[in-house]
Design a protein around this motif. Structure first.
Motif, PDB file in Angstrom:
ATOM      1  N   PHE A  72     125.171 -37.365  19.597  1.00  0.00           N
ATOM      2  CA  PHE A  72     124.645 -38.547  18.892  1.00  0.00           C
ATOM      3  C   PHE A  72     125.244 -38.623  17.483  1.00  0.00           C
ATOM      4  N   LYS A  73     125.302 -37.470  16.819  1.00  0.00           N
ATOM      5  CA  LYS A  73     125.820 -37.464  15.445  1.00  0.00           C
ATOM      6  C   LYS A  73     127.297 -37.854  15.416  1.00  0.00           C
ATOM      7  N   LYS A  74     128.065 -37.334  16.374  1.00  0.00           N
ATOM      8  CA  LYS A  74     129.507 -37.644  16.386  1.00  0.00           C
ATOM      9  C   LYS A  74     129.753 -39.119  16.695  1.00  0.00           C
ATOM     10  N   LEU A  75     128.951 -39.700  17.556  1.00  0.00           N
ATOM     11  CA  LEU A  75     129.138 -41.122  17.874  1.00  0.00           C
ATOM     12  C   LEU A  75     128.830 -41.995  16.661  1.00  0.00           C
ATOM     13  N   ALA A  76     127.807 -41.614  15.917  1.00  0.00           N
ATOM     14  CA  ALA A  76     127.369 -42.455  14.793  1.00  0.00           C
ATOM     15  C   ALA A  76     128.187 -42.215  13.526  1.00  0.00           C
ATOM     16  N   ALA A  77     128.739 -41.012  13.376  1.00  0.00           N
ATOM     17  CA  ALA A  77     129.402 -40.641  12.110  1.00  0.00           C
ATOM     18  C   ALA A  77     130.655 -41.470  11.833  1.00  0.00           C
ATOM     19  N   THR A  78     131.056 -41.513  10.584  1.00  0.00           N
ATOM     20  CA  THR A  78     132.265 -42.251  10.202  1.00  0.00           C
ATOM     21  C   THR A  78     133.508 -41.549  10.746  1.00  0.00           C
ATOM     22  N   LYS A  79     134.594 -42.319  10.847  1.00  0.00           N
ATOM     23  CA  LYS A  79     135.849 -41.724  11.331  1.00  0.00           C
ATOM     24  C   LYS A  79     136.365 -40.669  10.363  1.00  0.00           C
ATOM     25  N   GLU A  80     136.129 -40.892   9.074  1.00  0.00           N
ATOM     26  CA  GLU A  80     136.608 -39.937   8.058  1.00  0.00           C
ATOM     27  C   GLU A  80     135.995 -38.561   8.269  1.00  0.00           C
ATOM     28  N   THR A  81     134.791 -38.539   8.876  1.00  0.00           N
ATOM     29  CA  THR A  81     134.150 -37.227   9.092  1.00  0.00           C
ATOM     30  C   THR A  81     134.310 -36.762  10.536  1.00  0.00           C
ATOM     31  N   GLY A  82     135.277 -37.378  11.261  1.00  0.00           N
ATOM     32  CA  GLY A  82     135.555 -36.940  12.629  1.00  0.00           C
ATOM     33  C   GLY A  82     134.708 -37.633  13.680  1.00  0.00           C
ATOM     34  N   GLY A  83     133.928 -38.631  13.286  1.00  0.00           N
ATOM     35  CA  GLY A  83     133.071 -39.341  14.234  1.00  0.00           C
ATOM     36  C   GLY A  83     133.753 -40.564  14.823  1.00  0.00           C
ATOM     37  N   ALA A  84     132.962 -41.368  15.552  1.00  0.00           N
ATOM     38  CA  ALA A  84     133.515 -42.559  16.198  1.00  0.00           C
ATOM     39  C   ALA A  84     133.108 -43.836  15.481  1.00  0.00           C
ATOM     40  N   MET A  85     132.007 -43.769  14.701  1.00  0.00           N
ATOM     41  CA  MET A  85     131.493 -44.946  13.990  1.00  0.00           C
ATOM     42  C   MET A  85     131.301 -46.116  14.971  1.00  0.00           C
ATOM     43  N   VAL A  86     130.589 -45.833  16.079  1.00  0.00           N
ATOM     44  CA  VAL A  86     130.323 -46.901  17.051  1.00  0.00           C
ATOM     45  C   VAL A  86     129.498 -48.002  16.384  1.00  0.00           C
ATOM     46  N   HIS A  87     129.531 -49.211  16.952  1.00  0.00           N
ATOM     47  CA  HIS A  87     128.751 -50.296  16.347  1.00  0.00           C
ATOM     48  C   HIS A  87     127.296 -49.887  16.194  1.00  0.00           C
ATOM     49  N   SER A  88     126.723 -49.344  17.276  1.00  0.00           N
ATOM     50  CA  SER A  88     125.395 -48.749  17.158  1.00  0.00           C
ATOM     51  C   SER A  88     125.021 -48.049  18.454  1.00  0.00           C
ATOM     52  N   LEU A  89     123.889 -47.365  18.395  1.00  0.00           N
ATOM     53  CA  LEU A  89     123.374 -46.639  19.555  1.00  0.00           C
ATOM     54  C   LEU A  89     122.089 -47.314  20.029  1.00  0.00           C
ATOM     55  N   ARG A  90     121.855 -47.310  21.334  1.00  0.00           N
ATOM     56  CA  ARG A  90     120.656 -47.911  21.920  1.00  0.00           C
ATOM     57  C   ARG A  90     120.059 -46.953  22.946  1.00  0.00           C
ATOM     58  N   SER A  91     118.746 -47.054  23.142  1.00  0.00           N
ATOM     59  CA  SER A  91     118.067 -46.285  24.192  1.00  0.00           C
ATOM     60  C   SER A  91     117.053 -47.197  24.859  1.00  0.00           C
ATOM     61  N   LEU A  92     117.277 -47.539  26.109  1.00  0.00           N
ATOM     62  CA  LEU A  92     116.297 -48.378  26.820  1.00  0.00           C
ATOM     63  C   LEU A  92     115.176 -47.530  27.402  1.00  0.00           C
ATOM     64  N   GLY A  93     115.354 -46.212  27.428  1.00  0.00           N
ATOM     65  CA  GLY A  93     114.311 -45.335  27.960  1.00  0.00           C
ATOM     66  C   GLY A  93     114.285 -45.286  29.474  1.00  0.00           C
ATOM     67  N   SER A  94     115.323 -45.797  30.099  1.00  0.00           N
ATOM     68  CA  SER A  94     115.429 -45.786  31.559  1.00  0.00           C
ATOM     69  C   SER A  94     116.908 -45.706  31.902  1.00  0.00           C
ATOM     70  N   ALA A  95     117.282 -44.633  32.594  1.00  0.00           N
ATOM     71  CA  ALA A  95     118.687 -44.465  32.966  1.00  0.00           C
ATOM     72  C   ALA A  95     119.160 -45.649  33.815  1.00  0.00           C
ATOM     73  N   ALA A  96     118.310 -46.071  34.748  1.00  0.00           N
ATOM     74  CA  ALA A  96     118.707 -47.167  35.646  1.00  0.00           C
ATOM     75  C   ALA A  96     118.933 -48.465  34.863  1.00  0.00           C
ATOM     76  N   LEU A  97     118.053 -48.745  33.898  1.00  0.00           N
ATOM     77  CA  LEU A  97     118.229 -49.986  33.122  1.00  0.00           C
ATOM     78  C   LEU A  97     119.419 -49.878  32.175  1.00  0.00           C
ATOM     79  N   ASN A  98     119.703 -48.681  31.666  1.00  0.00           N
ATOM     80  CA  ASN A  98     120.928 -48.516  30.870  1.00  0.00           C
ATOM     81  C   ASN A  98     122.151 -48.842  31.728  1.00  0.00           C
ATOM     82  N   LEU A  99     122.183 -48.288  32.945  1.00  0.00           N
ATOM     83  CA  LEU A  99     123.338 -48.533  33.822  1.00  0.00           C
ATOM     84  C   LEU A  99     123.452 -50.012  34.185  1.00  0.00           C
TER      85      LEU A  99
END
Ligand code: IPD
Length: 289
Positions: free
Chosen positions: A187-214
């Motif tokens: 989670f930290k690597k996805l959210a972190a800035t590129k300068e710190t080795g992360g991906a800086m994704v637009h954002s993270l979401r959790s629907l709380g259901s694997a099936a609904l995420n898929l």
């Protein structure tokens, strides 16, 4: 054994609507909670009652098809090559218990350990996702309306890299030692800035259901979904819907694609005219293998 996939699909939809009625009728204040692996691995009487109804109806309609359900799973059980229903009666039980309207029934059929039919239904939003292998994936927003083909966008957008992606993640119930460490690191690597080795994704979401995420990745509403700790019943139906919508499921154990019952890492990527392989490569590079 030849299976009439259309008949299975049609029956699953009726069963899903019945399950939806049961979920909506349950009063969260009366839900008798219990736990399984730990204090956040919750089961309710409604999970058990829905699974009983589903197994009775599917077994009556298709007596030759095996059945595997989350609430009746026993250690050592496996999805074999024979046609098998793979069912999560309520995917998103924690949301269900909290009356957060993001939970569903997830009905899959696996043949040769590969998802062949998938039906996912969220009764709170009257949202139905369906697919038959080789016949495309569909979403019906309100019962009785015309299904929309997935992915929803008329012209699917190319995937342009992790730094423009909306990515679903889940905590799941595995929070101990190494599980907790791996999840927080990803989670930290996805959210972190590129300068710190992360991906800086637009954002993270959790629907709380694997099936609904898929299903949301299949619809093109999410670009990717990563989870360490899914079981076959969490992903079987969604996997079929995702694949039929042009998406891909990448296992953390490359080369092993079967919806096995062992918990494992899953990475789902939406359908796109280009960029799928590149974004998967970038993902593994950022989070490390
Ligand atoms: C869980 C949910 C949750 C996911 C877990 C699943 P359940 O299923 O899909 O979002 O993070 O991995 O086990 O317990 O609600 O059926």
């Amino acid at each position: 054994m030849a299976v009439n996939l259309q008949a299975v699909h049609d029956e699953m939809i009726q069963v899903a609507y019945e399950a939806g009625r049961m979920m909506l009728a349950a009063n969260p204040a009366d839900i008798d909670k219990g736990t399984k692996l730990n204090s956040v691995d919750i089961v309710t009487e409604t999970d058990q009652a829905v699974e009983k109804m589903v197994s009775e109806r599917l077994s009556a309609a298709f007596p030759d098809i095996a059945f595997m359900g989350e609430e009746t799973y026993k250690p050592g059980m496996r999805v074999g090559p024979e046609p098998t229903f793979v069912v999560d009666p309520i995917d998103g039980t924690t949301n269900f218990v909290h009356s957060f309207p993001s939970a569903c029934i997830s009905l899959g059929l696996a043949i040769d350990r590969s998802p062949a039919v998938g039906v996912i239904y969220n009764p709170w939003q009257d949202l139905l996702f369906t697919a038959i292998k080789g016949q495309g994936a569909y979403m019906t927003r309100v019962k009785g309306t015309t299904p929309q083909k997935l992915p929803l966008a008329r012209t699917p957008r190319p995937l342009q890299g992790l730094d423009t992606a909306l990515v679903a993640i889940e905590w799941g119930s595995g929070r101990d030692g190494v599980n907790y460490q791996i999840k927080t690191d990803v989670f930290k690597k996805l959210a972190a800035t590129k300068e710190t080795g992360g991906a800086m994704v637009h954002s993270l979401r959790s629907l709380g259901s694997a099936a609904l995420n898929l299903a949301s990745v299949a619809a093109g509403q999410l670009d990717m979904y990563w989870e360490g700790g899914c079981w076959a019943w969490d992903v079987c139906a969604g996997w079929c819907i995702l694949a039929e919508a042009g998406g891909i499921m990448v296992s953390g154990n490359p080369g092993n694609w079967e919806p096995a019952l062992e918990e494992r890492v899953y990475l789902a990527v939406r359908g796109a005219p280009s960029g799928q392989k590149e974004i998967v490569d970038e993902f593994w590079k950022v989070i490390g293998d």
